[in-house]
Design an enzyme around this catalytic site. Sequence first.
Site, PDB file in Angstrom:
ATOM      1  N   TYR A 296       0.712  -0.772   0.042  1.00  0.00           N
ATOM      2  CA  TYR A 296       0.420   0.009  -0.044  1.00  0.00           C
ATOM      3  C   TYR A 296       0.955   1.281   0.084  1.00  0.00           C
ATOM      4  O   TYR A 296       0.564   2.440  -0.988  1.00  0.00           O
ATOM      5  CB  TYR A 296      -0.800   0.052   1.407  1.00  0.00           C
ATOM      6  CG  TYR A 296      -1.697  -0.580   1.285  1.00  0.00           C
ATOM      7  CD1 TYR A 296      -2.409  -1.840   1.383  1.00  0.00           C
ATOM      8  CD2 TYR A 296      -3.779  -0.208   1.532  1.00  0.00           C
ATOM      9  CE1 TYR A 296      -3.422  -2.691   0.459  1.00  0.00           C
ATOM     10  CE2 TYR A 296      -4.597  -0.413   1.014  1.00  0.00           C
ATOM     11  CZ  TYR A 296      -4.171  -2.078   0.557  1.00  0.00           C
ATOM     12  OH  TYR A 296      -5.929  -2.596   0.619  1.00  0.00           O
TER      13      TYR A 296
ATOM     14  N   LYS B 115       2.939 -15.058   2.648  1.00  0.00           N
ATOM     15  CA  LYS B 115       3.007 -15.988   1.620  1.00  0.00           C
ATOM     16  C   LYS B 115       5.206 -16.667   1.300  1.00  0.00           C
ATOM     17  O   LYS B 115       5.302 -15.882   0.777  1.00  0.00           O
ATOM     18  CB  LYS B 115       2.604 -14.750   0.471  1.00  0.00           C
ATOM     19  CG  LYS B 115       2.962 -16.007  -0.454  1.00  0.00           C
ATOM     20  CD  LYS B 115       1.507 -17.130  -0.784  1.00  0.00           C
ATOM     21  CE  LYS B 115       1.280 -18.222  -1.829  1.00  0.00           C
ATOM     22  NZ  LYS B 115       0.826 -18.861  -2.426  1.00  0.00           N
TER      23      LYS B 115
ATOM     24  N   ASP C  34      -3.359 -18.095   1.471  1.00  0.00           N
ATOM     25  CA  ASP C  34      -3.952 -18.678   0.499  1.00  0.00           C
ATOM     26  C   ASP C  34      -4.901 -20.446   1.324  1.00  0.00           C
ATOM     27  O   ASP C  34      -5.991 -20.586   0.942  1.00  0.00           O
ATOM     28  CB  ASP C  34      -3.118 -19.593  -1.077  1.00  0.00           C
ATOM     29  CG  ASP C  34      -2.364 -20.322  -0.690  1.00  0.00           C
ATOM     30  OD1 ASP C  34      -1.621 -20.601   0.477  1.00  0.00           O
ATOM     31  OD2 ASP C  34      -1.930 -21.524  -1.534  1.00  0.00           O
TER      32      ASP C  34
ATOM     33  N   ASP D 297      -6.577  -7.119   4.190  1.00  0.00           N
ATOM     34  CA  ASP D 297      -7.410  -5.889   3.832  1.00  0.00           C
ATOM     35  C   ASP D 297      -8.955  -7.699   3.484  1.00  0.00           C
ATOM     36  O   ASP D 297      -9.623  -7.435   3.595  1.00  0.00           O
ATOM     37  CB  ASP D 297      -7.384  -5.635   2.642  1.00  0.00           C
ATOM     38  CG  ASP D 297      -8.300  -4.411   1.200  1.00  0.00           C
ATOM     39  OD1 ASP D 297      -9.131  -4.656   2.265  1.00  0.00           O
ATOM     40  OD2 ASP D 297      -7.692  -4.770   0.615  1.00  0.00           O
TER      41      ASP D 297
ATOM     42  N   ASP E 100     -12.193  -9.115   4.687  1.00  0.00           N
ATOM     43  CA  ASP E 100     -13.916  -8.958   4.160  1.00  0.00           C
ATOM     44  C   ASP E 100     -14.223  -9.830   4.241  1.00  0.00           C
ATOM     45  O   ASP E 100     -14.954 -10.178   4.476  1.00  0.00           O
ATOM     46  CB  ASP E 100     -13.210  -8.448   2.609  1.00  0.00           C
ATOM     47  CG  ASP E 100     -13.397  -7.083   2.306  1.00  0.00           C
ATOM     48  OD1 ASP E 100     -13.043  -6.312   3.589  1.00  0.00           O
ATOM     49  OD2 ASP E 100     -14.331  -6.772   1.471  1.00  0.00           O
TER      50      ASP E 100
HETATM   51  C1  IPM Z   1     -10.830  -0.869   4.485  1.00  0.00           C
HETATM   52  C2  IPM Z   1     -11.079  -0.515   2.587  1.00  0.00           C
HETATM   53  C3  IPM Z   1      -9.401   0.286   2.020  1.00  0.00           C
HETATM   54  C4  IPM Z   1      -8.360  -0.049   2.258  1.00  0.00           C
HETATM   55  C5  IPM Z   1      -9.702   0.593   0.881  1.00  0.00           C
HETATM   56  C6  IPM Z   1     -10.759   1.958   1.257  1.00  0.00           C
HETATM   57  C7  IPM Z   1      -8.318   1.935   0.262  1.00  0.00           C
HETATM   58  O1  IPM Z   1     -10.805  -2.033   2.001  1.00  0.00           O
HETATM   59  O2  IPM Z   1     -10.138  -0.727   4.497  1.00  0.00           O
HETATM   60  O3  IPM Z   1     -10.299  -2.198   3.930  1.00  0.00           O
HETATM   61  O4  IPM Z   1      -8.377  -1.205   1.101  1.00  0.00           O
HETATM   62  O5  IPM Z   1      -7.272  -0.692   3.291  1.00  0.00           O
HETATM   63 MG    MG Z   2     -11.194  -3.443   2.735  1.00  0.00          MG
END
Ligand code: IPM
Ligand code: MG
Length: 350
Positions: free
Chosen positions: A143, A188, A220, A244, A248
């Site tokens: 990032y 990884k 993975d 990240d 999710d």
């Molecule tokens: C998160 C989001 C952010 C990230 C984006 C919006 C830059 O997906 O906070 O997880 O990737 O960190």
């Molecule tokens: Mg995210």
Amino acid sequence: MRKVRVVVLAGDGIGPEVIEQATRAVDTVAPEAGLDITWQPELMGGCSIDAHGTALTDAVLDTCRSADAVLLGAVGGPKWDTTDPNAPRPEEGLLGLRAGLELFANLRPVKPLEALYDASPLRRERITGTDLLVVRELTGGIYFGKRGRTGDTAFDTCTYSRDEIARLAEVGFRAAAGRRGRVTSVDKANVLESSRLWREVVMEVATGFPEVTLNHMLVDNAAMQLCSRPAEFDVIITENMFGDILSDEAAMISGSIGLLPSASLGAGSNGLYEPVHGSAPDIAGRGWANPMATVLSAAMMLRHSLDAADAADRLEAAVERTLADGARGRDLGGEMGSAEIGDRLVAALG
Ligand code: IPM
Ligand code: MG
């Protein structure tokens, strides 16, 4: 009464709708916690691009730096979507805050409530007992690495230093010591050099926490295990981009991303608190958004930045009770809007 100042970055899309209900819920518990909270609204994200041409001004960053905590709604929307590398992007505000406040550790707890087990895409028997915490490195890796384009190619680089890995690992181990005592470090290392350094440093940090068990997992495989046996995890520590993606994925275990809070912490007590969900431009402005994730983020703020753990417990219990009583937003197939859920929460706090 203890005076504290919280910067409120409502942001874009459903941000203002969920923030309104969260500050209202906090205001309900603050007096009893001895807190006199000043909410200071500021612009960040797309709304700041519209007003100032940049997602985060230096003035707002400074204001956040000197605050006791920062509460964020959500940023972004189609209005500001672009592939033009020179155009300002709402997300830059978020990344600028993380870097500017040195918020290197992102905490994302996932603990599906029994009342919602059937809302999960996973079968009840798979998720029963799941209570995990993703501790994601937030200010390093791909990032923030060197990036660019030359001719027809583009590149992004993932760099980590020992110190960056060690301080993140320490947050994870400390958290695990207060939980079920297990850390899974995700990397990884069969391919990436930065992952091999990650593994090495994590093992060193582990020696300082003999009561915590450490195991390593390739990313993975971790993605697969999160679906097949999520209840086995306690604390997951991982680098920025893996975190990240995995957070999710982990979020869906609970059935709705509308319920998940997060905290981004640095070395001091200041922190940034935001729901894991995004700005949901498709439903923005209708009063439909579920404010529970933001309320739970505000609870994390009370606990980590404002030294008001009892008030945090009260907010979390109110969310749990409200859901157990059948309150459902549209994210969970119900009909309730933001304000109605806010009403229920305030009533449950009464
Ligand atoms: C998160 C989001 C952010 C990230 C984006 C919006 C830059 O997906 O906070 O997880 O990737 O960190
Ligand atoms: Mg995210």
